[in-house]
Structures are given as C-alpha cells and as structure tokens.
Design an enzyme around this catalytic site. Structure first.
Site, short mmCIF file in Angstrom:
data_model
loop_
_atom_site.label_atom_id
_atom_site.label_comp_id
_atom_site.label_asym_id
_atom_site.label_seq_id
_atom_site.Cartn_x
_atom_site.Cartn_y
_atom_site.Cartn_z
N ASP A 118 60.46 73.43 12.12
CA ASP A 118 59.70 74.11 11.38
C ASP A 118 58.84 73.53 10.34
OD1 ASP A 118 61.54 75.39 10.27
OD2 ASP A 118 60.50 76.57 10.61
N GLU A 119 59.57 72.55 9.42
CA GLU A 119 59.40 72.49 7.89
C GLU A 119 59.23 70.07 8.01
OE1 GLU A 119 59.09 75.13 3.88
OE2 GLU A 119 61.11 74.51 5.36
#
Length: 347
Positions: free
Chosen positions: A94-95
């Site tokens: 997610d990053e």
C-alpha cells in the site's frame, strides 16, 4: 493508501462502512493488522492485541485478512504509478516512493502529479490515497502522513530545516519507539534538540545511525528511489487460534507453513541455503533456530531441516505462532523484482 486493508474490507462490504473495523485476529486472540479510521478513534492501532482492541470498542468488527484481494488492488495502483514514471520503489502493498523529476507526461509540478495519481486511484479502486511531496525520500515520507486521510502535503527545500526542528522526534521516519525513548532520555524531544548535538556525540550514542540522524534533521537524505529491490528472504508464518502444547501438534501445523514457503520459492524461481524456524510462545517471547547448508536444498530436504530445527531442543512453553523462512537466496544484482509483500515478514 489510507488504512488500506481496512478500507478494502469496507469497500467490499458496504454494511461495514462508517463503522469501527479491524483486519486480523478476533475478539478472543490474535493481533490487529490494520484499523479503520473509525476504530482509531477508540485508540485502536495495528500491532495491538485483538483482546485489547475488543475491550476498547465492544462493537468492533473483526475482518479476516484477504491478501489476494489486497494484492490485486495493489497491482492496479502500481499500474497507475507506471503511467507517470518507471522509478517506483514499493515499500509494501500500500505504499511506494516515486521519483518524478523526469516523468512520462512531462508535468513540471510534482504536486500536480500527486493530485492526478490520487484522483486516478480513487476512480479505479474507490479508495483514498494520501501523498507527500518533497526533494528526498525521507521528507516525502513524513509529508505523506501530514494530511491523512485523503490529503497531500509538500515540504519545500527552503522549509525543510525549520519544519524538522519543530517535528517531534517520534514523528521522524525510521526512528522507532525504542530509539525515541533513548533520545528522550538524552533530552532530544524534537528536531531542534537533535540538531544541537554534534556528529561525534550522535555517533558515540547511536553508532553508524548517528550520521544518518545528523543528516536527516538537516534535510539531507541521499538515498535514491530504487525500482529494483532485491529480495533477501522468503517466509511464512501462522498464529493459531489456540496454543500448541505438544511437539507433534507443532509439526502437524508447521507442514502447511512449509508448503506455503515452497510455493513462494517456486513462484519466485529462487532457492536459499539458510532455513530459519520461528517460535513465538504463549507469553509473547520468541525464539529463532537456523541452519545454513553448503548447497541449495530441494524442498524435501527443507522439510527435514524444518523438523530438525523443531526437535533440536526441548520447547519449554506452549506455542502461539510458528514461522518458517528461507534466506541466503541465489539472487544476483541482475535478478530483481518489484516484490510481493509477505503476510507477516519476520526478517
């Protein structure tokens, strides 16, 4: 991404939207992997025990993690990144860091690029993303947390040092809880305090990290965005609904973990020479046992070594988690990949 795992569950289950929700564990045992913003209002956060989370919020919803689904959406998001630049360094599902100094759309404003990417993510997935913009990775990471959820922030070169002087030391990216406590005992509570100490002092107190701390508080971080990150290990683990008492039970539960590690090795096309067994006991203490071979073992031998490590000495307490990892992989600098986040990496 904002509360990624929890947000995906709320996206796929409309009845959970607007309600406190966590991913992972249950009211009886386990650990919170992610918490929705509604849950965070009750003081719930990732890595908190599920029992404590349920105590803080009796009507808390527990959702089982669905990593295939999270990975599917992560790939969608990453494709949007590649519309702008190939210099993408994933940190997790997610990053990621993006270097947009030169970009495929020839957009001169990184702020505008961030805004466009966030809008495209929302359109493609229905999920909110936040962004940080600055001239190095350290500052961009800090900026990404400033206006969460669903926001973005920029730290300009001329603003960096003043901003960092005011920043609480615990908010510095890469300075964890233990280091924060150590710094606070030395009277370092914010960037200004850290800046007052010499390089010699910081190196004496923090070793090689001292130079890093000396630089980052001055806005200096020279690490480039690395699109090809080399995997150093593969692992899998499982936390059980009830503690395992006998070694026979442990062997039985270790086998599917071994099978998952083999699946990941075969999918990645790699082999490793070091086999590591992880044991987490009922009192949350943990132990690892490892064995390194001269040659790369086939899967049958990996299982025999895993059992050897399990039986090599008496297990003194009930076990709540077992993990198995393979490292010393046969990966060269040329063999690179964009990484698949393992469920709960332990190295």
């Amino acid at each position: 991404m904002d509360a990624f795992y929890a947000s995906v569950e709320q996206l796929d289950h409309p009845e959970w939207r607007g309600k406190p929700l966590v991913v992972g564990g249950n009211a009886a045992r386990g650990v919170v992997a992610a918490a929705s913003y509604e849950a965070r209002k009750y003081g719930i956060h990732s890595a908190m025990s599920s029992v404590l989370a349920a105590r803080k919020c009796p009507h808390l919803i527990f959702a089982k993690a669905r990593f295939d689904r999270y990975r599917e959406i992560s790939h969608q998001i990453r494709e949007i990144f590649y519309e702008y630049t190939d210099l993408v360094e994933p940190l997790s599902l997610d990053e990621a860091f993006l270097d947009v100094t030169e970009n495929k759309k020839d957009i001169k404003s990184a702020i505008l690029i961030a805004r466009q990417i966030r809008a495209k993510i929302k359109e493609a997935t229905g999920l909110n993303a936040s962004a940080g913009v600055s001239y190095n990775k350290f500052l961009a990471k800090i900026a990404s947390d400033l206006n969460k959820p669903n926001g973005q922030a920029v730290i300009l070169p001329e603003e960096a040092e003043e901003f960092l002087e005011k920043l609480p030391i615990g908010k510095f990216f890469g300075i964890g809880k233990v280091t924060t406590e150590k710094m606070q005992k030395l009277g370092i509570h914010n960037g200004k305090d850290l800046k007052d100490f010499s390089l010699q002092f910081l190196t004496k107190k923090f070793g090689k990290s001292g130079l890093h701390y000396y630089n980052i508080v001055r806005g200096i971080h020279l690490s480039e965005v690395q699109p090809h990150r080399i995997r150093k290990s593969l692992s899998a683990e499982n936390t059980f609904d009830r503690d395992l008492i006998t070694v026979q039970e442990m062997e039985e539960q270790l086998f599917p973990i071994f099978e998952e590690v083999i699946r990941r090795l075969e999918k990645s096309g790699v082999k490793g020479r070091t086999i590591t067994l992880k044991l987490k006991y009922s009192d949350f203490t943990q132990q690892t046992r490892s064995k390194t071979l001269e040659q790369y073992p086939e899967k049958e031998l990996i299982w025999e070594i895993a059992k050897e490590l399990l039986y090599q000495e008496e297990i003194p307490k009930a076990v709540r988690l077992l993990g198995l990892g393979v490292s010393n992989l046969n990966i060269t600098e040329e063999q690179t990949h964009f990484g698949e986040q393992l469920r709960i990496p332990f190295e």
